[in-house]
Scaffold this motif. Sequence first.
Motif, mmCIF file in Angstrom:
data_model
loop_
_atom_site.group_PDB
_atom_site.id
_atom_site.type_symbol
_atom_site.label_atom_id
_atom_site.label_comp_id
_atom_site.label_asym_id
_atom_site.label_seq_id
_atom_site.Cartn_x
_atom_site.Cartn_y
_atom_site.Cartn_z
ATOM 1 N N PRO A 164 0.817 -1.217 0.000
ATOM 2 C CA PRO A 164 0.000 0.000 0.000
ATOM 3 C C PRO A 164 0.851 1.267 0.000
ATOM 4 C CG PRO A 164 -0.796 -1.555 1.643
ATOM 5 C CD PRO A 164 0.456 -2.126 1.096
ATOM 6 N N MET A 165 1.975 1.256 0.740
ATOM 7 C CA MET A 165 2.772 2.488 0.854
ATOM 8 C C MET A 165 3.355 2.900 -0.500
ATOM 9 S SD MET A 165 5.232 3.080 4.056
ATOM 10 C CE MET A 165 6.788 3.129 3.254
ATOM 11 N N ILE A 170 2.952 5.942 -5.951
ATOM 12 C CA ILE A 170 2.868 5.876 -7.427
ATOM 13 C C ILE A 170 1.549 6.469 -7.905
ATOM 14 C CG2 ILE A 170 2.718 4.248 -9.369
ATOM 15 C CD1 ILE A 170 4.778 2.545 -7.772
ATOM 16 N N ILE A 171 0.462 6.178 -7.181
ATOM 17 C CA ILE A 171 -0.850 6.719 -7.591
ATOM 18 C C ILE A 171 -0.827 8.250 -7.586
ATOM 19 C CG2 ILE A 171 -3.284 6.930 -6.891
ATOM 20 C CD1 ILE A 171 -3.056 3.982 -6.016
ATOM 21 N N CYS A 263 12.141 5.742 -10.885
ATOM 22 C CA CYS A 263 13.125 6.161 -9.875
ATOM 23 C C CYS A 263 12.555 5.912 -8.485
ATOM 24 C CB CYS A 263 13.465 7.639 -10.009
ATOM 25 S SG CYS A 263 14.367 7.966 -11.500
ATOM 26 N N LEU A 264 11.255 6.297 -8.311
ATOM 27 C CA LEU A 264 10.603 6.129 -7.009
ATOM 28 C C LEU A 264 10.569 4.654 -6.590
ATOM 29 C CD1 LEU A 264 8.779 7.953 -5.018
ATOM 30 C CD2 LEU A 264 6.906 6.706 -6.057
ATOM 31 N N VAL A 265 10.202 3.784 -7.561
ATOM 32 C CA VAL A 265 10.145 2.347 -7.244
ATOM 33 C C VAL A 265 11.542 1.862 -6.867
ATOM 34 C CG1 VAL A 265 9.649 0.036 -8.169
ATOM 35 C CG2 VAL A 265 8.165 1.950 -8.744
ATOM 36 N N ALA A 266 12.577 2.322 -7.635
ATOM 37 C CA ALA A 266 13.940 1.853 -7.391
ATOM 38 C C ALA A 266 14.417 2.291 -6.001
ATOM 39 C CB ALA A 266 14.871 2.377 -8.467
ATOM 40 N N ILE A 267 14.195 3.604 -5.669
ATOM 41 C CA ILE A 267 14.736 4.115 -4.404
ATOM 42 C C ILE A 267 13.897 3.629 -3.207
ATOM 43 C CG2 ILE A 267 15.286 6.214 -3.071
ATOM 44 C CD1 ILE A 267 15.711 7.548 -5.902
ATOM 45 N N GLN A 268 12.559 3.976 -3.254
ATOM 46 C CA GLN A 268 11.706 3.587 -2.116
ATOM 47 C C GLN A 268 11.636 2.067 -1.989
ATOM 48 O OE1 GLN A 268 7.843 5.444 -2.202
ATOM 49 N NE2 GLN A 268 7.202 4.478 -0.288
ATOM 50 N N SER A 277 10.728 -5.400 4.158
ATOM 51 C CA SER A 277 9.264 -5.288 4.136
ATOM 52 C C SER A 277 8.673 -5.676 2.762
ATOM 53 C CB SER A 277 8.832 -3.876 4.535
ATOM 54 O OG SER A 277 9.472 -2.949 3.715
ATOM 55 N N ILE A 278 9.522 -5.957 1.793
ATOM 56 C CA ILE A 278 9.027 -6.363 0.459
ATOM 57 C C ILE A 278 10.088 -7.258 -0.187
ATOM 58 C CG2 ILE A 278 9.969 -4.445 -0.934
ATOM 59 C CD1 ILE A 278 7.217 -4.204 -2.254
ATOM 60 N N SER A 279 9.650 -8.171 -1.068
ATOM 61 C CA SER A 279 10.639 -9.058 -1.701
ATOM 62 C C SER A 279 11.138 -8.466 -3.024
ATOM 63 C CB SER A 279 10.013 -10.425 -1.951
ATOM 64 O OG SER A 279 9.083 -10.305 -3.019
ATOM 65 N N ILE A 280 12.273 -8.983 -3.521
ATOM 66 C CA ILE A 280 12.797 -8.501 -4.821
ATOM 67 C C ILE A 280 11.798 -8.820 -5.930
ATOM 68 C CG2 ILE A 280 14.617 -8.883 -6.543
ATOM 69 C CD1 ILE A 280 16.604 -9.124 -4.316
ATOM 70 N N GLY A 281 11.170 -9.981 -5.826
ATOM 71 C CA GLY A 281 10.167 -10.376 -6.836
ATOM 72 C C GLY A 281 9.019 -9.376 -6.890
ATOM 73 N N ASP A 282 8.603 -8.857 -5.715
ATOM 74 C CA ASP A 282 7.515 -7.861 -5.702
ATOM 75 C C ASP A 282 7.961 -6.548 -6.355
ATOM 76 O OD1 ASP A 282 5.739 -9.563 -4.580
ATOM 77 O OD2 ASP A 282 6.043 -8.892 -2.503
#
Length: 585
Positions: A164-165, A170-171, A263-268, A277-282
């Motif tokens: 969700p975070m 992204i939304i 960029c946001l997905v890569a950094i955050q 809190s999240i896997s590499i696959g996610d």
Amino acid sequence: MSPLHRFLMESKSQWGWLALLILELITAAMFEVSAPVLLGKVVDAIVSGLQTDQDINTIFASIDTIILWLIAIYGGHALFTYFGEYMMASIGSKTVLALRTRMSTHLYSLPIEYFHDHQRGDLLSRLTSDLDAVAETIGEGVPGLVSAIIGIIGATAMMIWISPMLGISIIAIICIGILCLTWLSKRARRVYLKNQSALGAFNSGIEEIVVGKPIIQTFGLEETTTNQVNILNDNLFKSMRSAAFTSQLVEPLVKFLNQITYCLVAIQGGLMVLRGSISIGDIQAFFLYVGQVSDPLSRSSYILTKFQETSAALGRIYEVIDTPSEIDKGNKTLGDTTTHPGTIDFEHVDFGYTPSNVFMKDINIHIPGGSMVAIVGPTGAGKSTLVNLIMRFYDIINGRITIDGIDIRDVSRESLHNTVGMVLQDAWIFTGTIADNIGYGKPNASREEIKYVAKLAMADHFIRTLPDGYDTVLKRGGDDLSQGQRQLITIARAFLADPTILILDEATANVDTRTEVEVQKAMNTLLKGRTSIVIAHRLSTIKNADFLLVVENGTIVEQGTHHELIERGGHYKELYENYAAGMTL
Ligand SMILES: Nc1ncnc2c1ncn2[C@@H]1O[C@H](COP(=O)(O)OP(=O)(O)OP(=O)(O)O)[C@@H](O)[C@H]1O
């Protein structure tokens, strides 16, 4: 109601198909949206396998079912997308076909003034490029938009479900994108309207050059005309540039937002992986979902821009469709109850092309059935106007015009036009065979009838010298014939229609002297028992006439036979003397 809304309401017959289509597109989008999660699972299985030193066979054994699912999902997506697009293309072409038929049929029912008030080039671009814009949007835009919306909703839902975070960040960026794109699509509508009217003006300019080329050359006006067209071309260029500015802005804008999102997905996302809190696959699934959102976003903004253009195009099409048809209130039929068919009376007629400018006042004329009347007068006097009123091309302001005692407003247009035939100065020839052109007013005419009237009109001889005779195909308005030959064909056409009243507007003006004598002979025989009104420019016509109407400034200044009018020594005598001295009337 906006033109798009109206179009949707008027396409109710297709709603069932549309619902089915949307269902199909939803299924296709669901296939697409489910793939990245499974891919993420593949990545996670490989990463954990490598971290726990499993051999490659064990790793593949743990993911082979997922891979099979992935193949099935991608195959299903392709299949449903294909059926969806095929269905939409068929719905689109059916709807546009209906609109095109409606528009072209409506054009026939419009009053003659409409065609005087609108440029031909503009009408053509409404019938062609505006309808093409509608067809393109329905065939490609609607399915694209539906699958884009479903894709965006599905991908964002999946992102929120995974994290969700990260999903909400992204939304937020997507919302900024949507706001910018909405602004752009609004601008597109204004720009398109400008563009289409510039295109219409340019088409009209080009049409004038094509039609008037010989005259332009004769007067040496090539440069002036070219300059005028250059101005129209320049206007078109500017409006197209403005349209390109709007539509080309979409892609870079979406790409920019897309890159920010990556960029946001890569950094955050990277920080979240480090925190566990999240896997590499996610994260890998997130990258795919960002792609699944940004691509439809740029597509849908392009489509929204297209929708605005289509709305403008539909507006221009509805403008034609909404123009009131010429209402035919008449229900009487001519020729049923008459003893002297073809008697025409003008009783206290007032007429003006515009209500504020009454050109003809209190016109009274009596033309007995079977007589031949010649209308004479200087140019612009109102000769053609008089015959236009008999044909009811325009409605009079006061008084009445009757044929055989019946007010022509009470007569159906069909009956009126069957009773009154016309041969105009500009011979109208359409693309088709000579036989088709002669038989235009009587579609079931036999070949014998066609040959018979062609002989009467002195056209048979030249037709037989053509390689395919009556089957010779005439193109480009009959450009491959001489002006005189074209006119003989239209004269034959009028003879075949066999009207009770025949109006001839300088019908023999373009036929050589020898042919004119022959045509005149044939006409005299044919005109027997028929009322004929001739807008006369020739001595032969005037002398044969039972009586003459002399028109000046919209007024009948004299009426009578040739001899009576000469004896009176008024306007006609002056006109006639000028004519005898070698000038035209
Ligand atoms: N569709 C129209 N709209 C507005 N005015 C028109 C229209 N047609 C003709 N007029 C005007 O009406 C007047 C009479 O025109 P009309 O064509 O009847 O003259 P005419 O005697 O037949 O001329 P010509 O011998 O040159 O053909 C002219 O002043 C003309 O400008």
